[in-house]
Design an enzyme around this catalytic site. Structure first.
Site: not given
Ligand code: DON
Length: 420
Positions: A64, A67, A191, A243, A261
């Site tokens: 993320s 993002k 994505y 978040y 993550v």
């Molecule tokens: O879209 C997802 O769920 C993962 N590729 C990225 C989520 C993420 O890293 C949330 N952050 N802490």
């Protein structure tokens, strides 16, 4: 002398290494196979100096954290107004993968949750670009920010695609509201590939330092974002980057940040440092437990909280002196430091309250590091009014901190003649 900075970072990392709570992400099966004890910390300054300890050169997937940068790219390509029509900038207070859209508009609440990030991703590259072309554009941006070519972890990418039901559901919902138009499967795949780009904590610290440095990559010198784009991006990172723990983060750390993550967290403190941590054990919000601890310590020990601002220099008029004598005498006002609104106000107040006796005046900017936009306008307006009052105003500006010194009366400020 050895700089104490690396020793200090090592001390912080050692103190946080005893924390073993949290679990690596497992909803992407491949992420559960990482060594949970890996731990690295890196810090990059605006002049490109990098300090790091532990596993700061170990590669992991950006997830993320991408993002934030992809959002910056969408704003760079389309402009903020166009992006805002599809993604809002309100903290959602929801988990990152919540299936929630604004009821009245169908917009995701912010670009840091998955719904917002998938929408942002799909806006990049114009209407005719292919989904993988879009990935390539974002990958290029990430490489420019890191200052090196970044690989992609195909295993993590494929692994995420085997369990992306939630992101697919979000993408279908987005398409039903007209927020994306391409096939949800293709958009989610590209994505997820953006999230599978491999970085190290050292890379991330430099990428964060690019935001810290108003959009200029501090090692390569490449301008990646404009100052305005960075200001907006950092604001959204501050309020939405962590978040549903964003409020806690702002009060205890106070640094615009983004987590992933994969175990990474970046923080970018404007004008100061870019920081990155890597430790795969996550809390219930999906944020790295040790990473949060490192940031809390650095913020507290080093006064890196945004709300902890060093008072501006009390005196921006560093000194005054007189050069020459009689009618040729020039009063030189030596200014110093970084001058913003409050500094410029001090200078103007001093000139208004203590009119100068000499008819010839020089404003010496040799000791000024930077002059912010409003301060520039205020200083030029002061010189225009001084001219109206009968003063002859010159400028000493060897580093060109006040380029094009036009007070708006048709006469640029002239350098001080060498004969004085
Ligand atoms: O879209 C997802 O769920 C993962 N590729 C990225 C989520 C993420 O890293 C949330 N952050 N802490």
């Amino acid at each position: 002398m050895h700089s104490p900075v690396p020793d200090y970072l090592a001390e912080v990392a050692d103190a946080c290494a005893v924390t073993t709570s949290g679990e690596p992400a497992s909803y992407i099966p491949e992420l559960a196979t990482v060594d949970p004890d890996r731990f690295g910390v890196a810090m990059a300054t605006v002049d490109g100096t990098l300090y790091s300890v532990g596993d700061a050169r170990h590669e992991f997937t950006i997830q993320s954290i991408s993002k934030a940068f992809a959002y910056g790219l969408a704003v760079r390509e389309l402009g903020l107004e166009a992006v805002l029509t599809k993604v809002d900038v309100e903290p959602s207070g929801d988990p990152f993968d919540e299936l929630s859209l604004e009821p009245s508009t169908g917009r995701p609440r912010n670009p840091m949750i998955n719904a917002g990030a998938i929408t942002t991703h799909a806006m990049i590259g114009g209407p005719d670009i292919s989904p993988m072309g879009r990935f390539e554009a974002i990958h290029r941006l990430l490489c420019d920010l890191a200052g090196r070519e970044l690989a992609v972890d195909d295993e993590v990418w494929r692994s995420e695609m085997t369990t992306s039901d939630r992101n697919l559901a979000i993408a279908h919902l987005l398409r039903s509201h007209g927020m994306i138009s391409d096939s949800p499967e293709e958009v989610v795949s590209a994505y997820a590939r953006q999230c599978a780009v491999l970085v190290t904590a050292e890379d991330l610290a430099v990428m964060a330092a690019t935001l810290t440095n108003a959009g200029v990559q501090p090692v390569t010198g490449q301008r990646v974002f404009s100052g305005d784009q960075v200001r907006h991006l950092l604001s959204v990172m501050l309020t939405c980057g962590m978040y549903d723990s964003a409020g806690d983060w702002v009060s205890s750390v106070g640094i615009p940040a983004k987590s992933g993550v994969g175990g990474g967290i970046i923080g970018a403190l404007p004008g100061q440092v870019g920081i990155a941590t890597f430790s795969p054990r996550l809390d219930a919000h999906g944020n790295s437990v040790r990473g949060i601890e490192v940031f809390e310590r650095l913020s507290r020990d080093m006064g890196l909280h945004l709300m902890e601002v060093a008072p501006p220099a009390r005196s921006v008029v560093h000194a005054t002196r007189v050069e020459g004598s009689g009618d040729d005498a020039v009063r030189v006002l030596e200014l110093s430091g970084t001058i913003g609104f409050t500094g410029a106000e001090r200078i103007l107040r001093r000139l208004a309250e203590h009119p100068l006796e000499e008819r010839r005046v020089a404003i010496d900017l040799s000791g000024v590091h930077a002059l912010h936009g409003p301060a520039r306008m205020m200083l030029l307006e002061a010189t225009r009014r001084m001219r109206l009052d009968g003063y002859e105003v010159h400028l000493v500006d060897p580093d060109d901190v006040l380029p094009d010194p036009d007070p708006g009366d048709g006469r640029l400020l002239e350098p001080l003649p060498s004969s004085v």
